[in-house]
Design an enzyme around this catalytic site. Sequence first.
Site, PDB file in Angstrom:
ATOM      1  N   GLU A 149       6.791   1.252  15.519  1.00 21.62           N
ATOM      2  CA  GLU A 149       6.799   2.398  14.608  1.00 21.62           C
ATOM      3  C   GLU A 149       6.384   3.647  15.372  1.00 21.62           C
ATOM      4  OE1 GLU A 149       4.392   1.940  11.160  1.00 21.62           O
ATOM      5  OE2 GLU A 149       5.831   0.665  10.144  1.00 21.62           O
TER       6      GLU A 149
ATOM      7  N   TYR B 223       6.911  -2.627   3.726  1.00 26.15           N
ATOM      8  CA  TYR B 223       5.583  -2.405   4.308  1.00 26.15           C
ATOM      9  C   TYR B 223       4.565  -2.453   3.177  1.00 26.15           C
ATOM     10  CZ  TYR B 223       2.133   0.049   7.327  1.00 26.15           C
ATOM     11  OH  TYR B 223       1.038   0.414   8.069  1.00 26.15           O
TER      12      TYR B 223
ATOM     13  N   ASP C 280      -2.658   9.679   6.012  1.00 23.94           N
ATOM     14  CA  ASP C 280      -3.268   9.280   7.277  1.00 23.94           C
ATOM     15  C   ASP C 280      -4.756   9.601   7.308  1.00 23.94           C
ATOM     16  OD1 ASP C 280      -1.078   8.297   9.047  1.00 23.94           O
ATOM     17  OD2 ASP C 280      -0.214  10.222   8.494  1.00 23.94           O
TER      18      ASP C 280
END
Length: 270
Positions: free
Chosen positions: A49, A175, A60
Amino acid sequence: MSGIDAAFVRAGEENRAAFIPYLTGGDPDLSTSAELLSVLADAGADIIEIGVPFSDPIADGPVNQRAATRALAAGTTVSGILDLVAKHRSRSPVPIVLFSYFNPLFVRGAREFAAQAADSGVDGVLCVDLPPGEAEREFAPALRDKGIDPVFLLSPTSTVVRMKEVAEAASGFVYYVSRTGVTGVQTELESELGREVKRVKRRLNLPLAVGFGISTPDQVASVARIADGVVVGSALVRVVEEHHQDPQLPQILAELAGSLAAATERRRRR
């Protein structure tokens, strides 16, 4: 069969979970990123990734936020990331998934970006802030038309409706976010992770990779028992942050990535 499909099939045949390391593209610069992608491929990555740096990375944690800041300060652009992928694919068959926020891709136009990504050798794209219903309007079909897998997120708070939408829109893999919140190293995995992964897998016909907070070989080993793939990001990005001026960075990263890749081998933990 796509490159991503083949990676999961190969891992399954070898009785292990696929190892999916993450690095922010352009951190600390594109030239170093190119070298580090080769390091990850040689260390046993099944899929890599690459984070597309963005100025407002809301999903994040601090480590990946700082990586994005460094990459942007170094002048990294979407075009630079696509060039990085093209250079990687000229040297290695390891599939590449772009991990991005939608805005940097949206400004290019869905079909223009998909065409450029395909020309560069991108295998999959995960837009963390693009719901599957919105993606199906144009973006996901544009990717599929170019042979690129649209990848989507599920989390512990995902409803049955959202799981159905993702199952219908995704290809390659799904994911699964191992916890609520943002990316970052955690000392312990969620106690309900195994049960949640089983719950989600019952509703999918695709491999399920688990990420967010997985940082040690022991944690990788635990997740590899229940998931088809294991994503490790912040722990690797932190190595780049701490050693980006150290000529030994490639070796340091290789040692960590190799230990994480080895931990995906299920037959070692009978």
